[in-house]
Design an enzyme around this catalytic site. Structure first.
Site, PDB file in Angstrom:
ATOM      1  N   LYS A 332       0.838  -1.207   0.000  1.00 38.10           N
ATOM      2  CA  LYS A 332       0.000   0.000   0.000  1.00 38.10           C
ATOM      3  C   LYS A 332       0.875   1.261   0.000  1.00 38.10           C
ATOM      4  CE  LYS A 332      -2.966   0.573   3.563  1.00 38.10           C
ATOM      5  NZ  LYS A 332      -2.974   1.887   4.253  1.00 38.10           N
ATOM      6  N   SER A 333       1.873   1.292   0.874  1.00 35.86           N
ATOM      7  CA  SER A 333       2.716   2.496   0.979  1.00 35.86           C
ATOM      8  C   SER A 333       3.419   2.773  -0.347  1.00 35.86           C
ATOM      9  CB  SER A 333       3.773   2.296   2.062  1.00 35.86           C
ATOM     10  OG  SER A 333       3.156   2.161   3.305  1.00 35.86           O
ATOM     11  N   ARG A 337       2.918   5.993  -3.165  1.00 33.46           N
ATOM     12  CA  ARG A 337       4.062   6.824  -3.568  1.00 33.46           C
ATOM     13  C   ARG A 337       4.328   6.736  -5.068  1.00 33.46           C
ATOM     14  NH1 ARG A 337       4.168   5.538   1.712  1.00 33.46           N
ATOM     15  NH2 ARG A 337       5.405   6.747   3.203  1.00 33.46           N
ATOM     16  N   SER A 478       6.969   8.585  12.708  1.00 34.72           N
ATOM     17  CA  SER A 478       5.902   8.497  11.703  1.00 34.72           C
ATOM     18  C   SER A 478       6.460   8.687  10.299  1.00 34.72           C
ATOM     19  CB  SER A 478       4.827   9.553  11.973  1.00 34.72           C
ATOM     20  OG  SER A 478       4.006   9.675  10.825  1.00 34.72           O
ATOM     21  N   GLN A 480       4.653   8.833   7.742  1.00 33.45           N
ATOM     22  CA  GLN A 480       3.761   9.743   7.010  1.00 33.45           C
ATOM     23  C   GLN A 480       4.201  11.189   7.209  1.00 33.45           C
ATOM     24  OE1 GLN A 480      -0.211   8.718   8.262  1.00 33.45           O
ATOM     25  NE2 GLN A 480      -0.242   6.860   7.014  1.00 33.45           N
ATOM     26  N   ASP A 626       1.742  -1.543  11.715  1.00 35.80           N
ATOM     27  CA  ASP A 626       0.425  -1.914  11.180  1.00 35.80           C
ATOM     28  C   ASP A 626       0.047  -3.368  11.488  1.00 35.80           C
ATOM     29  OD1 ASP A 626       0.076   0.603  10.142  1.00 35.80           O
ATOM     30  OD2 ASP A 626       0.884   0.089   8.176  1.00 35.80           O
ATOM     31  N   LYS A 653      -4.815   5.121  14.868  1.00 32.91           N
ATOM     32  CA  LYS A 653      -4.836   4.533  13.523  1.00 32.91           C
ATOM     33  C   LYS A 653      -6.287   4.564  13.005  1.00 32.91           C
ATOM     34  CE  LYS A 653      -0.502   3.669  12.993  1.00 32.91           C
ATOM     35  NZ  LYS A 653       0.247   4.441  12.007  1.00 32.91           N
TER      36      LYS A 653
HETATM   37  C1  S3P Z   1       2.428   4.626   6.354  1.00 32.55           C
HETATM   38  C2  S3P Z   1       2.976   4.928   7.573  1.00 32.55           C
HETATM   39  C3  S3P Z   1       2.439   4.445   8.850  1.00 32.55           C
HETATM   40  C4  S3P Z   1       1.480   3.284   8.641  1.00 32.55           C
HETATM   41  C5  S3P Z   1       0.504   3.533   7.518  1.00 32.55           C
HETATM   42  C6  S3P Z   1       1.247   3.755   6.216  1.00 32.55           C
HETATM   43  C7  S3P Z   1       3.033   5.184   5.127  1.00 32.55           C
HETATM   44  O1  S3P Z   1       1.710   5.486   9.470  1.00 32.55           O
HETATM   45  O2  S3P Z   1       0.776   3.030   9.819  1.00 32.55           O
HETATM   46  O3  S3P Z   1      -0.356   2.422   7.349  1.00 32.55           O
HETATM   47  O4  S3P Z   1       2.732   4.702   4.031  1.00 32.55           O
HETATM   48  O5  S3P Z   1       3.861   6.106   5.253  1.00 32.55           O
HETATM   49  P1  S3P Z   1       2.427   6.528  10.494  1.00 32.55           P
HETATM   50  O6  S3P Z   1       3.400   7.298   9.711  1.00 32.55           O
HETATM   51  O7  S3P Z   1       1.315   7.361  11.014  1.00 32.55           O
HETATM   52  O8  S3P Z   1       3.037   5.681  11.558  1.00 32.55           O
END
Ligand code: S3P
Length: 744
Positions: A332-333, A337, A478, A480, A626, A653
């Site tokens: 997913k990440s 991107r 984080s 994100q 996660d 979350k």
């Molecule tokens: C993610 C970062 C994580 C993760 C999320 C996806 C990302 O969140 O929990 O499912 O793709 O950068 P956080 O940055 O809030 O920890």
């Protein structure tokens, strides 16, 4: 006259329906069957329709004269053609109607409100304009169907003068026919209908006429295929009725037509200039929009999807097994991107293995809304026609991020530096999540961002700001937040660097480099400077270790299990779940390790193991952030006590994963004690019961896995969001032997 304040309790006197066609007849027959009125009287100029209406039980009796029927009536429903309606209103204005309520079923509302004002000298407070959005290919009183309006929308368009009691009564009558009643402003109603109903009819009529008159022998129609038939079906509608509607809703129809003509001209110009990019943009956007609409329309005709009951329940039966080899969907990440950087790159980026889940699709949609042409996804392939770092265009409306925190947080960094304003919204779960963690540092860089109360979405990001690079020490681990600031850093003057308190996933850093953008990483600090460009590339997205984790735990806890998970991303910032399971005694081996497009990948073999409880090392928390919901299931199956600390992030979350998992585990008879920053779980037998996923995909899948060791079925509520990250979870679970399915 009956007391209208209590319409449900008292029987009303007389309903008069003027015009006994399909709509008027259906309304009369339906209301007559409810017994809400002592009598239902029909008015129609046509003697045969009057005779049939009585014979078919549509009305109790009929009158030829309006005055005879309407004087002393409680409610008068006008169901004549819309231009005739204007004349009927003028006739009614001359009668002594007492407290009678007038309402109508016309497809346009502005003209009737104007006609009523003119006829009565003011807007009568007891006139409630209405429009049932229902119809049928058939017409006339013989087609009257009391169920015609069931689960269809009826739009009422009250004005300032409209009496609330009259409005309530008319709404009550429609609801008695099982219609979904909504209120709308008159002008808005006319615009919406002009765009979605009147314009398509106009186009269908014109296309058929235009082709027919140029091909007198109609030979071309012999070659017309299904597409032509579908597109022109509505050109078979009643010409007189549509003649009336276009004249009645003149202004709104003209506006819709002009807007459409502009788009058609642009398309024509693109064909003339051979601008395939424009064509592809229009067609891909239209196709996605169409898919979205058909989902809404398929659910029930014209009915808002929001009204549907969306509690998707998974029923997980005990006694499953786990064997075979599977490939879970793309990461997913990395999928998010790939779209973001592909859009900002110069050139065309090809993506393979893309996750076709709702979260990543929300990111695609956002960039499409900002003018990027994106083909696919089709079987995991996506083609992104990059527009360069400065090529995004202002979207027409708010960008909807659905359930996806990653989309909202990463995009906010990018959007803070654009020349246009944007608003980011999300679903109920996303709307509760904290956004100050990105808004605050972005403001320090010069961004102008408004949030909802307590720093929650929606985010409104003001364009045209000059961002300045800075160094940021992140208070929480984080990825994100880190990624958001690095993306803002592509635009900010000078350098932008972020130091993280513990390692988090580094896909942004890796992928920026993959697109040829320099990123410096020294220890816990990542740094970019503006002034470089991104060059389109090829991306192969590995399978998502976060999705594989459900099956790693499943194979670990099921008896006699052996499972091979193919092509899983094992980026060291993501493998905490493997480390934790191994510490618990899990039997996990990595095979065929390789590197694909800058990311390490392996096939992961998992066999059943006797798990034991552990104190989870805190440094593994961000590396398995996660995966905790399913690790809690592993802990429940382990011998002894598992303790998690330093994981307060889990509380913000997609749901409060500590509380929601603790609640569910307790329901299943597992001793689980939530703490402010973690949980203590005592391994032991798992029973059955009803648990709630709270719209959190990972909770829903975790409790599905728990069934492998449960002694009774587990019913899991609110599972629809599994589609955000793992749309084929149930199919793969079934394939390996887990007994979980949608409850029918
Ligand atoms: C993610 C970062 C994580 C993760 C999320 C996806 C990302 O969140 O929990 O499912 O793709 O950068 P956080 O940055 O809030 O920890």
């Amino acid at each position: 006259m009956a007391d209208l304040k209590h319409p449900r309790e008292a029987q009303l006197g007389r309903l008069v329906v003027v015009g006994l066609g399909l709509i008027g007849g259906s309304f009369a027959k339906g209301i007559r069957a409810t017994g809400l009125f002592r009598e239902v009287v029909g008015v129609d100029l046509d003697a045969e329709s009057r005779r049939l209406a009585v014979e078919l039980g549509v009305v109790d009796r009929c009158e030829a004269e309006l005055a005879a029927a309407c004087q002393g009536a409680d409610v008068i429903q006008l169901a004549v053609p819309i231009l005739v309606m204007e004349k009927v209103l003028a006739q009614l204005a001359k009668l002594e109607l007492g407290q009678a309520i007038i309402t109508d079923v016309g497809s346009a509302k502005g003209n009737l409100v104007r006609a009523a004002r003119q006829a009565f000298g003011h807007m009568p407070s007891r006139f409630v304009p209405g429009h049932p959005i229902a119809g049928s290919e058939q017409s006339g009183v013989t087609a009257a169907n009391p169920k015609l309006f069931r689960r269809h929308k009826v739009i009422l368009t009250p004005v300032a003068e409209t009496d609330p009691d009259a409005l309530a009564l008319v709404g009550h009558l429609w609801r008695a026919l099982d219609a979904d009643v909504e209120h709308m402003d008159v002008a808005h109603h006319d615009q919406v209908l002009a765009a979605t109903s009147h314009l398509p009819h106009l186009l269908a009529y014109t296309l058929v006429d235009s082709l027919a008159k140029r091909n007198e022998n109609l030979e071309i129609f012999r070659y017309a295929a299904g597409g032509f038939r579908d597109f022109t079906r509505i050109a078979g509608s009643d010409p007189l009725m549509w003649h009336d509607i276009f004249l009645a809703n003149r202004d709104a129809v003209l506006q819709a037509l002009d807007d459409f003509r502009d788009d058609l001209d642009a398309l024509r110009a693109a064909v003339v200039e051979g601008d395939g990019h424009h064509l592809l943009g229009v067609f891909t956007r239209a196709r996605v929009a169409r898919e979205h609409f058909s989902k809404i329309l398929a659910r029930r005709a014209y009915v808002d999807a929001m009204h549907s009951n969306n509690d998707l329940i998974f029923l997980a039966q005990p006694g499953g097994s786990v064997n075979g080899r599977i490939r879970v969907p793309g990461d997913k990440s990395i999928s998010h991107r790939s779209i973001m950087l592909g859009s900002l790159a110069d050139g065309v980026t090809e993506v393979q293995g893309f996750l076709e889940g709702e979260d990543a699709l929300a990111t695609i949609q956002a960039f499409r809304d900002m003018g990027v042409v994106i083909e696919g996804p089709h079987k995991g392939r996506v083609t992104v026609h990059g527009v360069g770092l400065h090529g995004l265009k202002a979207p027409a409306g708010p960008l909807y991020m659905g359930n996806s925190g990653t989309s909202m947080r990463l995009l906010s960094g990018l959007l803070a530096a654009q020349p246009f304003d944007t608003t980011l919204t999300g679903d109920a779960s996303l709307s509760k999540r904290p956004m100050n963690r990105v808004a605050k540092p972005l403001r320090e860089m010069g961004a102008v961002i408004e949030t909802g109360p307590e720093g929650r979405p929606p985010l409104t990001i003001r364009g045209g700001q000059k961002l300045v690079g800075m160094h940021y020490d992140m208070p929480m681990a984080s990825a994100q937040v880190k990624s958001c600031l690095l993306l803002a850093g592509l635009y900010a003057a000078g350098e932008t660097s972020v130091t993280e308190p513990a390692p988090t996933r580094d896909h942004t850093e890796r992928m920026l480099r993959g697109f040829g953008y320099p990123v410096e990483v020294k220890g816990a600090t990542a740094k970019v400077e503006s002034g470089h460009t991104l060059t389109a590339t090829q991306i192969e997205v590995p399978a998502d270790i976060s999705s594989a984790a459900f099956f790693m735990v499943a194979a670990s806890i099921a008896e006699g299990a052996e499972l091979l998970l193919e092509h899983v991303g094992i980026n060291p910032t993501r493998t905490g779940v493997i480390d934790i399971l191994r510490l618990m005694g899990g039997d996990i081996s990595l095979e065929n390790q390789r590197e694909v497009g800058g990311e390490p990948v392996a096939d992961i073999r998992v066999r059943s193991a006797k798990l034991k409880g552990i104190d989870i090392p805190e440094d593994l928390v961000p590396l398995a952030i996660d995966e905790f919901p399913v690790l809690f299931i592993a802990a429940a199956c382990a011998e002894g006590r598992t303790v998690l600390r330093g994981a307060e992030e889990l509380r913000v979350k997609e749901s409060d994963r500590i509380q929601v998992m603790a609640d569910g585990l307790q329901t299943l008879g597992v001793k689980a004690e939530p703490t402010p920053d973690g949980i203590i779980i005592h391994g032991g037998p798992i029973g059955g019961g009803e648990v709630w996923a709270h719209g959190d995909h990972r909770i829903a899948m975790s409790f599905s896995v728990a069934s492998l060791r449960a002694t009774a079925p587990i019913r899991i509520h609110d599972c629809a969001n599994v589609a955000t990250s793992f749309p084929n979870f149930l199919a793969l679970a079934e394939q390996v032997g887990i007994r979980v399915a949608k409850e029918s």
